[in-house]
Enzyme design. Structure first.
Site, PDB file in Angstrom:
ATOM      1  N   CYS A  86      11.938   2.163  18.706  1.00 44.78           N
ATOM      2  CA  CYS A  86      12.898   3.071  19.323  1.00 44.78           C
ATOM      3  C   CYS A  86      12.183   4.402  19.483  1.00 44.78           C
ATOM      4  O   CYS A  86      11.363   4.782  18.628  1.00 44.78           O
ATOM      5  CB  CYS A  86      14.131   3.219  18.444  1.00 44.78           C
ATOM      6  SG  CYS A  86      15.408   4.323  19.126  1.00 44.78           S
ATOM      7  N   ASP A  87      12.481   5.124  20.549  1.00 44.62           N
ATOM      8  CA  ASP A  87      11.799   6.398  20.763  1.00 44.62           C
ATOM      9  C   ASP A  87      12.550   7.583  20.152  1.00 44.62           C
ATOM     10  O   ASP A  87      12.029   8.699  20.117  1.00 44.62           O
ATOM     11  CB  ASP A  87      11.543   6.650  22.251  1.00 44.62           C
ATOM     12  CG  ASP A  87      12.807   6.580  23.098  1.00 44.62           C
ATOM     13  OD1 ASP A  87      13.877   6.319  22.542  1.00 44.62           O
ATOM     14  OD2 ASP A  87      12.709   6.774  24.323  1.00 44.62           O
ATOM     15  N   TYR A 116      22.222   9.886  17.417  1.00 41.95           N
ATOM     16  CA  TYR A 116      23.327   8.931  17.459  1.00 41.95           C
ATOM     17  C   TYR A 116      24.310   9.120  16.302  1.00 41.95           C
ATOM     18  O   TYR A 116      25.443   8.628  16.375  1.00 41.95           O
ATOM     19  CB  TYR A 116      22.807   7.492  17.483  1.00 41.95           C
ATOM     20  CG  TYR A 116      22.268   7.100  18.835  1.00 41.95           C
ATOM     21  CD1 TYR A 116      23.088   6.504  19.790  1.00 41.95           C
ATOM     22  CD2 TYR A 116      20.945   7.353  19.177  1.00 41.95           C
ATOM     23  CE1 TYR A 116      22.596   6.166  21.045  1.00 41.95           C
ATOM     24  CE2 TYR A 116      20.444   7.028  20.419  1.00 41.95           C
ATOM     25  CZ  TYR A 116      21.271   6.437  21.356  1.00 41.95           C
ATOM     26  OH  TYR A 116      20.791   6.104  22.603  1.00 41.95           O
TER      27      TYR A 116
END
Length: 462
Positions: free
Chosen positions: A165-166, A249
């Site tokens: 994931c970046d 997130y």
């Protein structure tokens, strides 16, 4: 090396291709295989790649496949970037969640569970094909929800799997810049990143430059904190209270009411917006008489995608524009390239690491790193990658503000996997009901009914 990309007609494929074009070193990828069931989308993406490679005589050869068994034999690495149900599926995930009064984001909460329940059976089929046709290949997973899918793949393929994931590297880069080190590489010599959690559920707890932790000083300066994206999203008081910088997130968890209201007031959900945008892109690029430059059209769509990224969260926080540096997009393709080179032994040592090892934040089985989670539980944390494989670096236990949430969400992930691999509706019900963003058992039951009624891929749970 040969690289096979699953979901080869996807919108972000040109980012991977551009990283391969920039890699001029020995041991680079010489053949890129694109697999997708949609031949039309493959053709449009191939047109973009052809324009990207114009004038480069030694660019990787690009081949297209619509049968997985044809794309796998002889490959060294497999990237998975599939989206079961397409962008329309994401839009439906979000719409159904919002109709039931809960956040609709595609990888967290109800939407993420629905997405995983559709994707895991397909991933299981892919794993069977990999065991048959490319048993020695490394599998690099981009497919969301990345932690869940990586855990499934690890259980089915026996360990030659890593998820990427970046978000963590982007968070570290922005934090370094805010701390006064804009030119330092987050994975470069002298930089240390203490980041830990699950995918889309992690915290930056420390950030060292030449052995000195610069994060406490950054957090003490409210103006510096609110000079970068995560600081503006969460606000300096909350980051100072945590003593850490959360992954973007986590905004859905910490500001649930504000995010739900912003999503409900938006004219289009993020999935519906991207579904419309990408449909227009593929339609414009289709056919032998496609007008204009496919690459230019793709760049315009990509820039718009980056400018509007997490726009509902920014609305919930008080609207602000993204920094120019964050509009370049991608990041995960560079991580994937670094993994391939390190695993193949193509690179030398990173400073402070063993010969040929590269330090990256990846999704890997816990293997005793975090107490409270079993060895097979996939976490997101710093790793060393080399020709001998991937190993997690030692980490301090999760702090109190993180431990309970990580444990709960991991239990949700496990119930989701149980439901998908065993066809167990009750496990799916438990997953939805346990998730912190679904605040009612009754709502969880209604969500399960709605998702299984809408998606043909979820017929196994009816």
């Amino acid at each position: 090396m040969i690289l096979t990309l699953l979901g080869g007609g996807g919108f972000r494929v040109p980012l991977v291709h551009s990283a391969l074009l920039r890699d001029r070193r020995p041991g680079r990828v010489t053949e890129l295989r694109l697999f997708d069931h949609d031949a039309g989308r493959l053709a449009v993406v191939a047109r973009v790649l052809e324009e990207q490679a114009a004038g480069m005589p030694d660019a990787p050869r690009v081949r297209r496949f619509t049968e997985l068994a044809d794309a796998l034999p002889g490959t060294d690495f497999i990237f998975s970037a599939i989206r079961v149900g397409g962008m329309a599926g994401r839009a439906a995930d979000e719409r159904i969640a919002l109709e039931h009064g809960v956040i609709g984001q595609e990888t967290v909460g109800a939407g993420g569970i629905s997405y995983a329940l559709r994707t895991i059976p397909v991933v299981a089929e892919i794993a069977r094909a990999v065991r048959t046709h490319a048993p020695d290949a490394w599998f690099i997973n981009f497919t969301n929800p990345a932690g869940v899918i990586t855990e499934v793949l690890n259980s089915l393929l026996g360990g030659r799997v890593v998820g990427i994931c970046d978000s963590p590297a982007g968070l570290a880069r922005r934090s370094l810049a805010a701390a006064g080190f804009p030119d330092l590489d987050v994975y470069g010599a002298g930089v240390g990143i203490d980041y830990i959690g699950l995918n889309h559920l992690g915290w930056l707890r420390g950030l060292t430059v030449d052995g000195a932790d610069v994060l406490p000083e950054l957090l003490a300066d409210a103006a510096a904190v609110e000079s970068f994206e995560e600081g503006r999203l969460f606000g300096a008081p909350w980051l100072q209270a945590l003593g850490a910088v959360p992954n973007e997130y986590l905004h859905y968890y910490y500001f649930r009411r504000e995010n739900l209201l912003a999503e409900q007031e938006a004219s289009l959900s993020r999935g519906a917006y991207l579904s419309r945008q990408q449909a227009a892109f593929y339609a414009a690029g289709a056919g032998d008489q496609a007008a204009g430059s496919a690459l230019q059209l793709w760049e315009q769509c990509r820039l718009d995608r980056e400018q509007t990224y997490m726009s509902d969260n920014r609305d919930a926080a008080g609207t602000f524009e993204r920094d120019t540096a964050d509009l370049q997009g991608g990041g995960y393709e560079g991580v994937a390239l670094a993994i391939m080179r390190a695993l193949s032994g193509a690179d030398g040592a990173s400073a402070g690491e063993g010969a040929g090892e590269t330090r990256l934040i990846l999704n890997m089985p816990n293997a005793g790193t975090l107490p409270g989670l079993d060895s097979d539980a996939v976490i997101e944390a710093p790793c060393l990658v080399g020709a001998d494989g991937i190993r997690l670096l030692p980490a301090e236990p999760l702090p109190g503000y993180a431990a309970g949430l990580v444990t709960t969400v991991k239990a949700v992930e496990r119930a989701t996997i149980e439901a998908a691999l065993g066809g167990d509706r009750n496990a799916a019900y438990r997953a939805l009901a346990m998730h912190p963003l679904v605040d009612s058992v009754r709502v969880a039951h209604a969500l399960l009914d709605a998702y299984t009624d809408h998606f043909k891929e979820l017929a196994y749970l009816r």
